[in-house]
Design an enzyme around this catalytic site. Structure first.
Site, PDB file in Angstrom:
ATOM      1  N   CYS A 164       1.581   4.912  12.575  1.00  0.00           N
ATOM      2  CA  CYS A 164       1.127   5.513  11.313  1.00  0.00           C
ATOM      3  C   CYS A 164       2.162   6.457  10.699  1.00  0.00           C
ATOM      4  O   CYS A 164       2.339   6.478   9.484  1.00  0.00           O
ATOM      5  CB  CYS A 164      -0.213   6.203  11.482  1.00  0.00           C
ATOM      6  SG  CYS A 164      -0.295   7.431  12.808  1.00  0.00           S
TER       7      CYS A 164
ATOM      8  N   ASP B 111      -3.870   7.109   3.360  1.00  0.00           N
ATOM      9  CA  ASP B 111      -4.132   6.883   4.778  1.00  0.00           C
ATOM     10  C   ASP B 111      -3.572   5.523   5.182  1.00  0.00           C
ATOM     11  O   ASP B 111      -3.981   4.499   4.633  1.00  0.00           O
ATOM     12  CB  ASP B 111      -5.649   6.932   5.024  1.00  0.00           C
ATOM     13  CG  ASP B 111      -6.019   6.847   6.485  1.00  0.00           C
ATOM     14  OD1 ASP B 111      -5.135   6.529   7.318  1.00  0.00           O
ATOM     15  OD2 ASP B 111      -7.190   7.083   6.813  1.00  0.00           O
TER      16      ASP B 111
ATOM     17  N   HIS C 296      -4.049   3.892   7.903  1.00  0.00           N
ATOM     18  CA  HIS C 296      -4.783   3.286   9.009  1.00  0.00           C
ATOM     19  C   HIS C 296      -5.675   2.120   8.584  1.00  0.00           C
ATOM     20  O   HIS C 296      -6.808   1.991   9.026  1.00  0.00           O
ATOM     21  CB  HIS C 296      -5.619   4.356   9.727  1.00  0.00           C
ATOM     22  CG  HIS C 296      -4.792   5.435  10.332  1.00  0.00           C
ATOM     23  ND1 HIS C 296      -4.446   6.587   9.644  1.00  0.00           N
ATOM     24  CD2 HIS C 296      -4.210   5.538  11.551  1.00  0.00           C
ATOM     25  CE1 HIS C 296      -3.697   7.352  10.428  1.00  0.00           C
ATOM     26  NE2 HIS C 296      -3.549   6.745  11.583  1.00  0.00           N
TER      27      HIS C 296
END
Length: 372
Positions: free
Chosen positions: A53, A252, A254
């Site tokens: 990430c 984000d 993810h």
């Protein structure tokens, strides 16, 4: 945008959600009239889920710098609209392939030189160091990447990196400048400026961000040179792009995506390169104190303006978030602008062997996000 990457050594990815359930065999698998080899060699990971990430966030920041570099800060992506050729070339820099200059493969492999095993989680400073080193092999974008040390940005050093004189030009002392020494004298007026990616790794507290830094941190997002910030929570990296009140706005990474490659048309399907959901928000006080600020200065006047803004908005605080100094500190080792190692291979081939990473000076990774 965390995507499932193609397997190392040109392995073919089939049904990634179930790949691990297939037996370890060299036999072919037949599906709907087509044969697929489960593997053709190589042992690398088939996904960066769980560890990539921060690398993806670093890619986001770098991609924004390249957009500013080639398309301008005011450029916006529109779905289903024909894009400039520079846009497609930028996308190709980040494909999940070993031969792409800023791929997850290249970033992970270069991280080995920073003491990070492939598959190990990176902190913001490590990602910054990796980007700095990979940029040396990227002739098309031709970025000067400066990563500050000890919370200090040195104007003199940046000018040496970015002020490019024509090879063979003479400085005021009569010495002729060559490709190896042309950036050494900041008294020589800049005839050309190498676009600057400036990354400032910081630790804004011990276990949590010190509230005294909040206003200065927010001011950085107001600067026209801003590329946002890398950071997040323990083991969860985010790309912070702005703020609203006392909340940070972030992207984000993810969301796992399938592997995307260049199509027969020579273009890249870019749908998964852009936000699939609205940006999210979090309280700035919930931010892990280990962060890295990013800024892009396409021209020398952009950097000079950034220095003025820092002096006005950042250095006014009693407890400064970072320092900006004119001269290279005398107690530091001499500054040598980074240069591409003398090798005859491409960047992709060069970093395929971890033994060859010894040509790079290792940097201290002093601000890893807490992983406890």
């Amino acid at each position: 945008m965390e995507s499932v990457m193609s397997k190392y050594e040109n392995q073919i990815l089939i049904f990634p959600d179930y790949l691990e359930e297939f037996p370890d065999t060299d036999e072919l698998v037949w599906i709907l009239g087509k044969q697929h080899p489960l593997k053709t060699g190589g042992t690398g990971p088939s996904s960066d889920a769980g560890w990539g990430c921060m690398l993806r966030c670093g890619q986001m920041m770098l991609a924004q710098a390249l957009i500013c570099r080639h398309l301008g800060r005011d450029w916006n992506w529109e779905r289903q609209k024909e894009q400039p050729k520079e846009y497609q070339r930028i996308l190709q820099c980040f494909l999940d392939r070993k031969d792409c200059c800023y791929s997850i493969h290249q970033m992970a492999q270069m991280g080995v030189g920073e003491g990070k095993s492939i598959g190990e989680w990176f902190g913001p400073n490590t990602v910054a160091q990796v980007i700095k080193k990979l940029a040396l092999f990227d002739e098309w974008n031709s970025l000067a990447v400066y990563v500050s040390m000890d919370n200090t940005v040195v104007i003199e050093d940046i000018k040496k990196m970015c002020c490019v004189l024509p090879v063979g030009a003479a400085d005021p002392a009569g010495d002729f400048l060559t490709a190896s020494n042309q950036s050494r004298d900041t008294s020589v007026p800049c005839s050309a400026w190498k676009p600057l990616l400036l990354i400032v790794p910081l630790r804004l507290g011990i276990n949590q961000i010190n509230p005294v830094y909040v206003e200065a941190f927010k001011e950085c997002f107001k600067m026209p040179q801003s590329l946002g910030a890398l950071g997040g929570k323990p083991n969860n990296a985010y790309y912070f792009i702005g703020f609203l009140g006392d909340e940070l706005i972030f992207l984000d990474p993810h969301t796992t995506q399938t592997f995307v490659d260049i199509e027969e048309s020579g273009l890249v399907d870019d749908q998964t390169f852009h936000c699939l959901q609205s940006p999210q928000r979090m309280s700035i006080l919930n931010l892990d104190p280990s962060v890295a600020l990013g800024f892009f200065c396409k021209e020398e006047k952009d950097f000079d303006n950034w220095c003025s803004l820092v002096q006005k908005e950042i250095l006014k605080e009693n407890l400064r978030m970072f320092e900006l100094v004119q001269k290279h500190p005398s107690h530091w080792p001499p500054f040598v602008p980074p240069a591409k190692p003398e090798v005859t291979t491409t960047g992709a081939e060069f970093i395929e062997s971890t033994e060859q990473l010894e040509d790079f000076e290792l940097e201290e990774d002093f601000e890893i996000l807490s992983v406890g």
